[in-house]
Design a protein around this motif. Sequence first.
Motif, short mmCIF file in Angstrom:
data_model
loop_
_atom_site.label_atom_id
_atom_site.label_comp_id
_atom_site.label_asym_id
_atom_site.label_seq_id
_atom_site.Cartn_x
_atom_site.Cartn_y
_atom_site.Cartn_z
N GLN A 31 144.36 35.94 -61.47
CA GLN A 31 145.27 36.96 -60.96
C GLN A 31 144.58 37.71 -59.83
O GLN A 31 143.36 37.60 -59.66
CB GLN A 31 145.66 37.94 -62.06
N THR A 32 145.35 38.49 -59.11
CA THR A 32 144.80 39.31 -58.05
C THR A 32 144.77 40.76 -58.52
O THR A 32 145.77 41.27 -59.01
CB THR A 32 145.64 39.18 -56.77
N PHE A 33 143.61 41.39 -58.37
CA PHE A 33 143.44 42.78 -58.74
C PHE A 33 142.94 43.53 -57.52
O PHE A 33 141.79 43.33 -57.10
CB PHE A 33 142.45 42.94 -59.90
N GLY A 34 143.79 44.36 -56.94
CA GLY A 34 143.42 45.08 -55.73
C GLY A 34 143.09 44.11 -54.61
O GLY A 34 143.72 43.07 -54.46
N GLY A 35 142.06 44.42 -53.85
CA GLY A 35 141.65 43.56 -52.74
C GLY A 35 140.63 42.52 -53.13
O GLY A 35 139.97 41.93 -52.27
N ALA A 36 140.49 42.27 -54.42
CA ALA A 36 139.47 41.34 -54.91
C ALA A 36 139.82 39.88 -54.72
O ALA A 36 138.99 39.01 -54.90
CB ALA A 36 139.20 41.60 -56.39
N GLY A 37 141.06 39.59 -54.37
CA GLY A 37 141.47 38.20 -54.28
C GLY A 37 141.70 37.63 -55.67
O GLY A 37 141.86 38.36 -56.64
N SER A 38 141.68 36.33 -55.77
CA SER A 38 141.93 35.66 -57.04
C SER A 38 140.73 35.82 -57.98
O SER A 38 139.60 35.46 -57.63
CB SER A 38 142.20 34.17 -56.78
N CYS A 52 132.99 51.01 -64.25
CA CYS A 52 133.09 51.54 -62.89
C CYS A 52 131.94 52.48 -62.55
O CYS A 52 131.65 52.72 -61.40
CB CYS A 52 134.43 52.25 -62.73
N GLU A 53 131.27 53.01 -63.54
CA GLU A 53 130.19 53.97 -63.30
C GLU A 53 128.84 53.34 -63.60
O GLU A 53 128.65 52.73 -64.64
CB GLU A 53 130.38 55.20 -64.20
N LYS A 86 126.81 43.44 -57.51
CA LYS A 86 125.51 43.27 -56.86
C LYS A 86 124.42 43.40 -57.90
O LYS A 86 124.58 44.08 -58.92
CB LYS A 86 125.31 44.27 -55.73
N ARG A 87 123.32 42.70 -57.65
CA ARG A 87 122.16 42.76 -58.54
C ARG A 87 121.07 43.60 -57.88
O ARG A 87 120.88 43.53 -56.68
CB ARG A 87 121.54 41.37 -58.72
N THR A 88 120.37 44.34 -58.70
CA THR A 88 119.18 45.06 -58.24
C THR A 88 118.12 44.95 -59.33
O THR A 88 118.44 44.71 -60.50
CB THR A 88 119.47 46.55 -57.96
N SER A 89 116.88 45.13 -58.95
CA SER A 89 115.79 45.09 -59.93
C SER A 89 115.82 46.35 -60.78
O SER A 89 116.12 47.44 -60.28
CB SER A 89 114.45 45.00 -59.23
N LEU A 101 128.98 47.26 -59.92
CA LEU A 101 130.16 46.89 -59.13
C LEU A 101 130.00 47.36 -57.69
O LEU A 101 129.50 48.45 -57.44
CB LEU A 101 131.42 47.50 -59.73
N THR A 102 130.46 46.54 -56.77
CA THR A 102 130.57 46.95 -55.38
C THR A 102 131.85 47.78 -55.26
O THR A 102 132.63 47.90 -56.23
CB THR A 102 130.67 45.73 -54.46
N ASP A 103 132.11 48.31 -54.08
CA ASP A 103 133.37 49.05 -53.88
C ASP A 103 134.57 48.15 -54.16
O ASP A 103 135.55 48.57 -54.77
CB ASP A 103 133.44 49.61 -52.46
N LYS A 104 134.46 46.90 -53.72
CA LYS A 104 135.54 45.93 -53.96
C LYS A 104 135.68 45.65 -55.46
O LYS A 104 136.80 45.53 -55.98
CB LYS A 104 135.21 44.64 -53.19
N GLY A 105 134.57 45.58 -56.19
CA GLY A 105 134.59 45.39 -57.63
C GLY A 105 135.20 46.58 -58.35
O GLY A 105 135.95 46.43 -59.32
N LYS A 106 134.90 47.79 -57.85
CA LYS A 106 135.49 49.00 -58.44
C LYS A 106 136.99 49.03 -58.22
O LYS A 106 137.75 49.44 -59.09
CB LYS A 106 134.84 50.25 -57.84
N GLU A 107 137.43 48.54 -57.06
CA GLU A 107 138.87 48.46 -56.79
C GLU A 107 139.54 47.50 -57.77
O GLU A 107 140.61 47.80 -58.29
CB GLU A 107 139.08 47.99 -55.34
N ALA A 108 138.90 46.37 -58.04
CA ALA A 108 139.44 45.41 -59.01
C ALA A 108 139.48 46.03 -60.40
O ALA A 108 140.45 45.85 -61.15
CB ALA A 108 138.60 44.13 -59.02
N TYR A 109 138.43 46.77 -60.76
CA TYR A 109 138.37 47.44 -62.06
C TYR A 109 139.54 48.40 -62.23
O TYR A 109 140.24 48.37 -63.25
CB TYR A 109 137.04 48.19 -62.18
#
Length: 149
Positions: A31-38, A52-53, A86-89, A101-109
């Motif tokens: 499915q499409t959630f926000g601007g996340a695409g499929s 989201c946090e 995104k991954r970080t150490s 989550l990136t901004d795009k991931g937060k939008e999908a959330y």
Amino acid sequence: MKKDITSSNNSASRNLGRLILQLRRLERQPQTFGGAGSVTPSEIHTIEAIGCEGSVLMSELAARLGVTKGAVSQLVVRLEAKQLVKRTSYPHDSRGILISLTDKGKEAYVAHEEVHVRFYDQLRSQLSEQEVETFDRCIEKLNDFLQQN
């Protein structure tokens, strides 16, 4: 009397079987959630588990989803390619990896949360408050039962 109970059990069993088949069908459809695409159901549930946090350790994410670290790693690779996470150490242990989550991931959330809200709004428009409460309790008990098996 026994025939009525057997008939009722058969009907309930068929209804549960139909529900499981419907859920399986839904779990296969991106499915499409926000601007996340499929986004596949496993991907959006991973996004939901991250939240989201803040950030979550890869090992904690695997535990939240009830899957192996290898399975989570594959999901994270797909979500990174879609620019949703995104991954970080981990600053306290170089072996640890934080997922956020990136901004795009937060939008999908947020878009996924809105789907849940709309579902319950539709449910409330068709059921009484008592029926909604009963539905919620039944879903909770079914989840508890399935976690035990």
